[in-house]
Motif scaffolding. Structure first.
Motif, PDB file in Angstrom:
ATOM      1  N   LEU A  18      34.524 112.450 -23.259  1.00 17.50           N
ATOM      2  CA  LEU A  18      33.660 113.066 -24.265  1.00 17.50           C
ATOM      3  C   LEU A  18      33.610 112.254 -25.554  1.00 17.50           C
ATOM      4  CD1 LEU A  18      31.910 115.455 -25.265  1.00 17.50           C
ATOM      5  CD2 LEU A  18      34.039 116.510 -26.067  1.00 17.50           C
ATOM      6  N   GLY A  19      34.757 111.895 -26.090  1.00 17.31           N
ATOM      7  CA  GLY A  19      34.781 111.198 -27.368  1.00 17.31           C
ATOM      8  C   GLY A  19      34.094 109.848 -27.318  1.00 17.31           C
ATOM      9  N   ARG A  20      34.342 109.100 -26.255  1.00 18.47           N
ATOM     10  CA  ARG A  20      33.702 107.778 -26.142  1.00 18.47           C
ATOM     11  C   ARG A  20      32.192 107.917 -26.047  1.00 18.47           C
ATOM     12  NH1 ARG A  20      32.005 104.584 -22.118  1.00 18.47           N
ATOM     13  NH2 ARG A  20      32.949 105.777 -20.422  1.00 18.47           N
ATOM     14  N   LEU A  21      31.734 108.907 -25.273  1.00 17.66           N
ATOM     15  CA  LEU A  21      30.296 109.111 -25.141  1.00 17.66           C
ATOM     16  C   LEU A  21      29.671 109.540 -26.466  1.00 17.66           C
ATOM     17  CD1 LEU A  21      30.255 110.953 -21.690  1.00 17.66           C
ATOM     18  CD2 LEU A  21      29.652 108.563 -22.142  1.00 17.66           C
ATOM     19  N   LEU A  22      30.345 110.428 -27.192  1.00 14.08           N
ATOM     20  CA  LEU A  22      29.825 110.850 -28.497  1.00 14.08           C
ATOM     21  C   LEU A  22      29.796 109.691 -29.480  1.00 14.08           C
ATOM     22  CD1 LEU A  22      31.584 114.316 -28.969  1.00 14.08           C
ATOM     23  CD2 LEU A  22      29.130 113.937 -28.664  1.00 14.08           C
ATOM     24  N   ASP A  23      30.821 108.871 -29.461  1.00 18.66           N
ATOM     25  CA  ASP A  23      30.869 107.734 -30.379  1.00 18.66           C
ATOM     26  C   ASP A  23      29.734 106.760 -30.093  1.00 18.66           C
ATOM     27  OD1 ASP A  23      32.163 106.352 -32.530  1.00 18.66           O
ATOM     28  OD2 ASP A  23      32.930 104.914 -31.073  1.00 18.66           O
ATOM     29  N   GLY A  38      29.350 114.765 -39.971  1.00 20.01           N
ATOM     30  CA  GLY A  38      30.190 115.859 -39.526  1.00 20.01           C
ATOM     31  C   GLY A  38      30.212 115.868 -38.013  1.00 20.01           C
ATOM     32  N   VAL A  39      31.359 116.212 -37.445  1.00 24.21           N
ATOM     33  CA  VAL A  39      31.553 116.211 -35.996  1.00 24.21           C
ATOM     34  C   VAL A  39      32.239 117.508 -35.597  1.00 24.21           C
ATOM     35  CG1 VAL A  39      32.743 115.086 -34.072  1.00 24.21           C
ATOM     36  CG2 VAL A  39      31.717 113.697 -35.871  1.00 24.21           C
ATOM     37  N   ALA A  40      31.834 118.064 -34.467  1.00 25.65           N
ATOM     38  CA  ALA A  40      32.550 119.197 -33.867  1.00 25.65           C
ATOM     39  C   ALA A  40      32.792 118.897 -32.401  1.00 25.65           C
ATOM     40  CB  ALA A  40      31.759 120.496 -34.019  1.00 25.65           C
ATOM     41  N   VAL A  41      34.010 119.173 -31.930  1.00 23.26           N
ATOM     42  CA  VAL A  41      34.355 118.939 -30.536  1.00 23.26           C
ATOM     43  C   VAL A  41      34.972 120.201 -29.954  1.00 23.26           C
ATOM     44  CG1 VAL A  41      34.616 116.452 -30.766  1.00 23.26           C
ATOM     45  CG2 VAL A  41      36.579 117.915 -31.184  1.00 23.26           C
ATOM     46  N   ARG A 137      36.799 108.447 -30.472  1.00 20.27           N
ATOM     47  CA  ARG A 137      36.777 107.890 -29.119  1.00 20.27           C
ATOM     48  C   ARG A 137      37.933 108.431 -28.265  1.00 20.27           C
ATOM     49  NH1 ARG A 137      32.957 104.031 -28.377  1.00 20.27           N
ATOM     50  NH2 ARG A 137      33.838 103.364 -26.384  1.00 20.27           N
ATOM     51  N   GLU A 138      38.960 108.975 -28.894  1.00 20.13           N
ATOM     52  CA  GLU A 138      40.101 109.509 -28.148  1.00 20.13           C
ATOM     53  C   GLU A 138      39.929 110.981 -27.788  1.00 20.13           C
ATOM     54  OE1 GLU A 138      40.817 107.428 -31.109  1.00 20.13           O
ATOM     55  OE2 GLU A 138      40.571 105.976 -29.476  1.00 20.13           O
ATOM     56  N   VAL A 139      38.847 111.593 -28.225  1.00 25.67           N
ATOM     57  CA  VAL A 139      38.638 113.021 -27.976  1.00 25.67           C
ATOM     58  C   VAL A 139      38.343 113.276 -26.503  1.00 25.67           C
ATOM     59  CG1 VAL A 139      36.920 114.872 -28.321  1.00 25.67           C
ATOM     60  CG2 VAL A 139      37.891 113.679 -30.288  1.00 25.67           C
ATOM     61  N   SER A 140      38.863 114.375 -25.983  1.00 29.67           N
ATOM     62  CA  SER A 140      38.453 114.877 -24.676  1.00 29.67           C
ATOM     63  C   SER A 140      37.910 116.286 -24.868  1.00 29.67           C
ATOM     64  CB  SER A 140      39.630 114.879 -23.697  1.00 29.67           C
ATOM     65  OG  SER A 140      40.641 115.770 -24.142  1.00 29.67           O
ATOM     66  N   GLY A 141      37.202 116.783 -23.861  1.00 27.77           N
ATOM     67  CA  GLY A 141      36.649 118.124 -23.977  1.00 27.77           C
ATOM     68  C   GLY A 141      35.356 118.249 -23.204  1.00 27.77           C
TER      69      GLY A 141
END
Length: 297
Positions: A18-23, A38-41, A137-141
């Motif tokens: 998720l984080g890599r794709l959002l970035d 602003g970012v929300a995960v 980039r390290e976010v998952s979800g």
């Protein structure tokens, strides 16, 4: 001018990405709003552990975790982490309880997000710099959104960043302007709704939150918004189980949706979607004016 991105993952195998794709998506809209982001995960157990709630705070004092813990029943452990201007507190209580304790402990602080599944970050600066600050980039979800902003009518500061997250696990980002927001603000205030800013987007976010609290689903809430608000806008709204896009009846603000069996994505420009996995097989379309598009988890 603003840039919006959102990604709703249908395939659990993609959650670690998720984080890599959002970035990568954020790179495609950074030029639309180089002043702040602003970012929300949703669904990152490392940032919002299961069985706990998270509250995102601006202007937080350094000892906020200790002073909040002292106000909570049973004095549970409260964990604090800081990323730029945003401090995230987590504790094994409800989001409403944790947010109320933050406000009581530090009246000067501003709660900008709360819930059992969402973490919100806000800051002024270039989007790519802030993405690194947030460790995006390290976010998952399973879901996330972001908003880049070039301020035209208000100050460049973290408080003015989207998303506006004014209900549990609810976020709203907005490109456009509501012309009758002052009238609707007064109507909401008469119902007991309080506001943190003069921003028209906050009025829209609190209107949607009030509709959801009344029992509306996400589609009905946004249909009611279209019947009530004047102006021009593209909105992306997310909840603990939903993802929705709507444009006004004129639809002068840009939006592109890509729908794939493994994911759904929305952005202000196609280039933000171009590197998503399987984009060549996705159904890509511009959302119709006035139509609400919703997807459920």
């Amino acid at each position: 001018m603003c840039g919006i991105i959102g990604l709703h993952l249908r395939d659990p195998e993609l959650h670690p990405m998720l984080g890599r794709l959002l970035d990568d998506m954020l790179c495609g809209v950074s030029e639309r709003g180089p002043d702040s982001v602003g970012v929300a995960v949703y669904g990152d157990d490392r940032r919002n552990p299961g069985g706990q709630a998270a509250v995102s705070v601006l202007r937080a004092p350094g000892d906020l975790d200790r002073s909040v813990a002292a106000l909570l029943p049973g004095t549970p452990d409260v964990t604090a982490s800081r990323a730029g201007d945003t401090t995230v507190l987590t504790a094994p209580v409800t989001g409403e309880t944790l947010a109320a304790a933050v406000t009581a402990a530090a009246p000067e602080a501003l709660v900008v997000g709360r819930g059992d599944d969402v973490v919100v970050y806000k800051g002024a600066g270039h989007p790519q710099d802030l993405a690194r600050t947030y460790g995006l980039r390290e976010v998952s979800g399973w879901q996330g959104l972001a908003h880049t902003r070039m301020a035209t009518e208000s100050a460049i500061n973290p408080e003015g960043c989207h998303p506006y997250s004014v209900g549990p696990d609810q976020c709203l980002v907005h490109n456009g302007s509501f012309s009758n927001h002052a009238t609707i603000r007064r109507e909401l205030e008469r119902r007991g709704v309080t506001f943190d800013s003069e921003n028209d987007t906050e009025v829209g976010a609190r209107f949607v939150a009030a509709c959801l609290a009344d029992g509306d689903d996400l589609e009905k809430a946004l249909l009611r918004l279209g019947e009530t608000f004047d102006g021009f806008y593209t909105l992306l709204v997310t909840t603990a189980d939903g993802f929705a896009v709507v444009r006004d009846e004129i639809a002068c603000k840009p939006a592109v949706i890509a729908e794939h069996p493994r994911w759904v994505a929305m952005a202000s420009e196609f280039r933000a979607l171009a590197e998503l996995p399987g984009i060549g097989e996705a159904r890509i379309f511009e959302p119709d004016p006035g139509k609400v598009y919703t997807w459920q988890r």
